[in-house]
Design an enzyme around this catalytic site. Structure first.
Site, mmCIF file in Angstrom:
data_model
loop_
_atom_site.group_PDB
_atom_site.id
_atom_site.type_symbol
_atom_site.label_atom_id
_atom_site.label_comp_id
_atom_site.label_asym_id
_atom_site.label_seq_id
_atom_site.Cartn_x
_atom_site.Cartn_y
_atom_site.Cartn_z
ATOM 1 N N LYS A 118 -2.901 -21.543 -21.422
ATOM 2 C CA LYS A 118 -3.299 -22.894 -21.867
ATOM 3 C C LYS A 118 -3.239 -23.017 -23.390
ATOM 4 C CE LYS A 118 -6.162 -23.752 -17.804
ATOM 5 N NZ LYS A 118 -7.409 -23.477 -17.120
ATOM 6 N N TYR A 132 -14.876 -20.568 -21.194
ATOM 7 C CA TYR A 132 -15.486 -21.549 -20.279
ATOM 8 C C TYR A 132 -16.978 -21.676 -20.501
ATOM 9 C CZ TYR A 132 -10.906 -21.290 -18.510
ATOM 10 O OH TYR A 132 -9.558 -21.309 -18.448
ATOM 11 N N TYR A 162 2.333 -26.295 -14.670
ATOM 12 C CA TYR A 162 1.056 -25.621 -14.967
ATOM 13 C C TYR A 162 0.947 -24.281 -14.223
ATOM 14 C CZ TYR A 162 -3.960 -24.668 -14.660
ATOM 15 O OH TYR A 162 -5.182 -24.049 -14.686
ATOM 16 N N SER A 174 -5.173 -18.662 -17.359
ATOM 17 C CA SER A 174 -5.620 -19.672 -18.324
ATOM 18 C C SER A 174 -5.300 -19.332 -19.777
ATOM 19 C CB SER A 174 -7.114 -19.890 -18.186
ATOM 20 O OG SER A 174 -7.366 -20.632 -17.027
HETATM 21 O O1 DON Z 1 -6.065 -23.211 -12.466
HETATM 22 C C1 DON Z 1 -6.230 -22.110 -11.961
HETATM 23 O O2 DON Z 1 -6.936 -22.043 -10.990
HETATM 24 C C2 DON Z 1 -5.639 -20.807 -12.513
HETATM 25 N N1 DON Z 1 -4.284 -20.681 -12.306
HETATM 26 C C3 DON Z 1 -6.011 -20.562 -13.915
HETATM 27 C C4 DON Z 1 -7.456 -20.498 -14.036
HETATM 28 C C5 DON Z 1 -7.987 -19.500 -14.971
HETATM 29 O O3 DON Z 1 -7.391 -18.540 -15.371
HETATM 30 C C6 DON Z 1 -9.388 -19.744 -15.314
HETATM 31 N N2 DON Z 1 -9.887 -18.662 -16.099
HETATM 32 N N3 DON Z 1 -10.670 -17.995 -16.355
#
Ligand code: DON
Length: 323
Positions: free
Chosen positions: A72, A248, A196, A69
């Protein structure tokens, strides 16, 4: 507060790593993407780069991991550079949700509203769909180009992690279809998801992560090359989003107890962008710094457990809290 003498700082950092590494046992590497579960849960590393190039590193700072993430923030910057902030905000809002990163409930409650912010999955998938390019490969190249300007190297995509996520991404597929139906996804769902997931699979170490954080900390200027890479307004908005949404549904607590703009990823990375401090005490990194942390054992929010504790400790001991 343990200010310490300048020559003691690197040693202090090592001691803090040893101390917080033991807390990794209270978390575990993400397993919903099977390839991420193979990480060594006791790894913990940190790299800090100051605005003048001084750096300090400790622990497993050179282990590579995927951005997840954290990417992002970079794809948001890349889309803002292309479209301008006003156009981007027609597609994605800037409000924290207080929900998990992959929550679907708000999409229903707010139907057919735009995704709440670019750092939750819904908003990040929208942003991925808006990147310039005719296909996912070209869109990913745009983000890799931007990262190369910052870290001075072409960062690789970890194909095993990408494949693993592609095969297990039922929830992300559901989110992308919701967003598409609501009218906030440009082009095809599959192409947006491919882009993504590839962005999530960009691989780096804490030194490279610290460099990215430093450019954000310095309002978009690469302090070592004195070159503007990100316009100041985009850099500031990115940091505001990191502070309000970057950790988050732990973002509020993080702002209260750590007090630096930060962004986490489920692989265990955290980047923190610390602006210049105007305090007079003799402490390290008072002219601003970028911090990259890696600790793959994560907590229930998806944030590195030992990494968050280490960052809180560093911010408190060295007075890096922005408030
Ligand atoms: O969307 C997802 O599930 C992951 N590739 C990224 C999520 C993520 O890193 C959330 N973070 N804390």
């Amino acid at each position: 507060m343990k200010i310490g003498m300048a020559h003691e700082w690197p040693e202090l950092l090592e001691q803090w790593i040893t101390h917080y590494r033991s807390f990794s046992a209270d978390g575990k590497p993400a397993s919903y993407i099977p390839a991420l579960a193979q990480a060594n849960p006791s790894h913990l590393g940190v790299y800090i780069i100051g605005a003048d190039g001084t750096n300090m590193k400790a622990g497993d700072w050179d282990v590579t991991f995927t951005m997840q993430s954290i990417s992002k923030v970079i794809s948001f910057v890349a889309v803002c550079l292309e479209m301008g902030i006003d156009k981007v905000t027609e597609w994605v809002d800037m409000e924290p949700t207080g929900d998990a990163f992959n929550s679907i409930s708000r999409l229903e409650e707010n139907w057919p509203g735009k995704p709440f912010n670019p750092l939750i999955n819904a908003g990040a998938i929208t942003v991925a769909s808006l990147l310039p390019g005719n296909n996912p490969e070209e869109k990913v190249e745009v983000v890799l180009d931007l990262l190369e300007k910052i870290v001075g190297q072409r960062l690789p995509i970890n194909k095993q992690i990408y494949q693993s996520e592609w095969e297990s991404a039922h929830r992300n597929r559901a989110i992308a279809h919701y967003v598409k139906e609501a009218g906030f996804l440009n082009g095809s769902v599959d192409e947006a998801l491919e882009c993504y997931f590839k962005l999530c699979s960009i691989e780096l170490n804490t030194e490279q992560l610290a460099m990215i954080s430093l450019v954000l900390a310095a309002d978009g200027v690469h302090p070592l090359r004195e070159q503007t890479i990100i316009p100041v307004q985009i850099a500031r908005i990115s940091k505001a989003l990191m502070l309000t949404c970057g950790m988050y549904n732990a973002s509020g607590k993080f702002a209260a107890f750590v007090g630096v703009p930060a962004k986490s990823g489920v692989s265990g990375g955290i980047m923190a962008a610390v602006p210049a401090r105007n305090r007079s005490r003799i402490l390290p990194f008072q002219n601003g710094c970028g911090i990259g942390i890696y600790g793959p054992a994560i907590d229930k929010y998806g944030n590195s457990l030992s990494g968050s504790m280490l960052l809180q400790h560093i911010a408190n001991e060295w007075d890096l809290n922005i408030f």
